[in-house]
Design a protein around this motif. Structure first.
Motif, mmCIF file in Angstrom:
data_model
loop_
_atom_site.group_PDB
_atom_site.id
_atom_site.type_symbol
_atom_site.label_atom_id
_atom_site.label_comp_id
_atom_site.label_asym_id
_atom_site.label_seq_id
_atom_site.Cartn_x
_atom_site.Cartn_y
_atom_site.Cartn_z
ATOM 1 N N ALA A 45 0.787 -1.263 -0.004
ATOM 2 C CA ALA A 45 0.089 -0.080 0.165
ATOM 3 C C ALA A 45 0.867 1.222 0.067
ATOM 4 O O ALA A 45 0.547 2.161 -0.743
ATOM 5 C CB ALA A 45 -0.850 -0.069 1.363
ATOM 6 N N TYR A 46 2.070 1.103 0.705
ATOM 7 C CA TYR A 46 2.866 2.135 0.720
ATOM 8 C C TYR A 46 3.645 2.753 -0.470
ATOM 9 O O TYR A 46 3.369 3.840 -0.959
ATOM 10 C CB TYR A 46 3.666 2.264 1.705
ATOM 11 C CG TYR A 46 5.144 3.376 1.947
ATOM 12 C CD1 TYR A 46 4.711 4.427 2.473
ATOM 13 C CD2 TYR A 46 5.979 2.929 1.248
ATOM 14 C CE1 TYR A 46 5.718 5.488 2.656
ATOM 15 C CE2 TYR A 46 7.178 4.154 1.409
ATOM 16 C CZ TYR A 46 6.904 5.265 2.050
ATOM 17 O OH TYR A 46 7.705 6.367 1.971
ATOM 18 N N GLU A 47 3.905 1.432 -1.317
ATOM 19 C CA GLU A 47 4.827 1.473 -2.419
ATOM 20 C C GLU A 47 3.584 2.316 -3.462
ATOM 21 O O GLU A 47 3.962 3.049 -4.490
ATOM 22 C CB GLU A 47 5.056 0.246 -3.120
ATOM 23 C CG GLU A 47 6.375 -0.221 -2.234
ATOM 24 C CD GLU A 47 6.667 -1.478 -2.594
ATOM 25 O OE1 GLU A 47 5.885 -2.337 -3.351
ATOM 26 O OE2 GLU A 47 7.692 -2.096 -2.009
ATOM 27 N N ALA A 48 2.245 1.898 -3.605
ATOM 28 C CA ALA A 48 1.427 2.231 -4.479
ATOM 29 C C ALA A 48 1.069 3.681 -4.191
ATOM 30 O O ALA A 48 0.981 4.555 -5.080
ATOM 31 C CB ALA A 48 -0.007 1.346 -4.256
ATOM 32 N N MET A 49 0.910 3.985 -2.904
ATOM 33 C CA MET A 49 0.811 5.659 -2.418
ATOM 34 C C MET A 49 1.856 6.290 -3.071
ATOM 35 O O MET A 49 1.580 7.658 -3.489
ATOM 36 C CB MET A 49 0.662 5.559 -0.870
ATOM 37 C CG MET A 49 0.321 6.892 -0.348
ATOM 38 S SD MET A 49 0.361 7.120 1.317
ATOM 39 C CE MET A 49 1.940 6.918 1.700
ATOM 40 N N GLN A 50 3.114 5.857 -2.886
ATOM 41 C CA GLN A 50 4.147 6.461 -3.620
ATOM 42 C C GLN A 50 4.282 7.085 -4.975
ATOM 43 O O GLN A 50 4.572 7.891 -5.552
ATOM 44 C CB GLN A 50 5.491 5.897 -3.112
ATOM 45 C CG GLN A 50 6.011 5.967 -1.648
ATOM 46 C CD GLN A 50 6.114 7.290 -0.830
ATOM 47 O OE1 GLN A 50 5.250 7.712 -0.152
ATOM 48 N NE2 GLN A 50 7.133 7.924 -1.250
#
Length: 372
Positions: free
Chosen positions: A149-154
């Motif tokens: 989720a963090y990678e997608a948010m970035q």
């Protein structure tokens, strides 16, 4: 001439479940045509359809996985030699919805090339030039879920969608995602009906961080319309129903949910004109939708972009992932993403070209051809 090539394009390593999360639900895999396990879906064959006109123009399409070779052959036999500008684009002589979209896409690709217009214009025109898209993954550990989720948010994605079963600690997923991402991304949980019933759904949703949830998709069996209505009222998150025409084969599935006001929105996938009709029904109901998928290749996903662009109510981020999951998309230039949104092609027809070299690499040897 019409030709069809069978392909298998594998999933990227690590793109589905976490390594230590095993999926042994054979009945679920059988219902969803994914082989012996859900994680084997990328190993199921698809057919790439090419319709070639006498002037050399080529229209391309892509079936859903595990499509019938015999039905593909029958559709080719019925369509070969037809004038693509004189047939009824909204009612092709094909019944099976697992292959319908492939031929519809190829025909509209040709029509758009002949008329000098992108497919979305043939569908009535575009409401948007970019389509917001989800991040996506299978069943994960809480730590893996938070990292993805963090990678997608970035990358700019506003929503991340996770597949899940009744064995997954979804409460812990949302806790870890909140810690890692704060308010930066929203979550869709999609059990694919694997939570089975209302009681199980209420139990599994206890303690889930509602504040980062965009919604819950298909928690219980589709036949339980009253259950969906109850959950929509009981839960503090939005409830969505996936109407996948390649599975249901029946566009009328939406009617009972509309009559009962049973859900808060929809996920649609299938042929273009049928999905436009579903999206218009959702619009009249005052509800939003998004473009769904079966984690497809580039041709089907690009068609999905045209459909989403032409669907007034398609405002929820769509299930279009580019090469996030598969090792190749079989198109020369992949879908362009800008901060989590896919750019809708503006060239004539589909606006993308089939990568013949990639087609050759992933071909299984199954080939069909009919000359007109």
């Amino acid at each position: 001439m019409i030709r069809a090539t069978e392909v298998v394009v594998p999933a990227r390593p690590g793109s589905l479940n976490s390594e230590n999360v095993l999926d042994t639900d054979a009945a679920f895999a059988k219902r969803h045509l994914t082989g012996g396990s859900w994680t084997e879906f990328a190993n199921q064959p698809k057919w790439i359809v090419e319709i070639v006109l006498q002037n050399g123009l080529v229209g391309i399409g892509e079936t859903y996985r595990s499509a019938s070779k015999e039905l593909v052959q029958g559709a080719m036999d019925r369509l070969v030699g037809k004038d693509v500008l004189k047939i009824n684009w909204r009612a092709l002589l094909i019944e099976d919805q697992r292959i319908y979209e492939a031929f519809e896409t190829a025909i509209l690709d040709l029509a758009g090339q002949l008329l000098g217009a992108p497919i979305y214009q043939l569908l009535g025109g575009a409401f948007r030039t970019e389509v917001d898209c989800n991040g996506w993954a299978g069943r994960r550990t809480p730590e893996d879920a938070a990292q993805l989720a963090y990678e997608a948010m970035q990358k700019g994605h506003k929503v991340f969608k996770f597949k899940c079963s009744d064995e997954d600690p979804v409460r812990l997923w949302t806790t870890e995602i909140r810690k890692r991402c704060g308010d930066g991304i929203r979550i869709i949980l999609d059990p694919n009906q694997r939570w089975n019933d209302v009681e199980t759904t209420l139990r599994l949703m206890e303690g889930v961080d509602d504040s980062i949830m965009l919604g819950l998709e298909d928690p219980i069996r589709h036949a339980d319309v009253e259950g969906y209505k109850f959950l929509s009222c009981k839960l503090s998150v939005s409830l969505y129903r996936h109407i996948s025409l390649p599975y249901t084969q029946d566009i009328k599935e939406i009617i009972k949910f509309v009559r009962e006001d049973a859900v808060d929105g929809y996920n649609f996938n299938g042929g273009a004109y049928n999905c436009l009709l579903l999206a218009e029904i959702a619009q009249l109901e005052g509800k939003a939708c998004w473009r769904g998928s079966e984690v497809d290749l580039g041709i089907s996903e690009t068609m999905g972009l045209h459909i989403a662009a032409a669907s007034r109510s398609c405002t929820i981020p769509s299930d279009i992932f580019g090469e996030l999951v598969r090792v190749d998309d079989l198109i020369v230039k992949g879908i362009e993403f800008r901060r989590g949104a896919a750019v809708v092609p503006t060239g004539p027809g589909l606006g993308v070209d089939l990568d013949q070299a990639a087609l050759g690499r992933y071909a299984t040897g199954g080939r069909l051809q009919v000359k007109g």
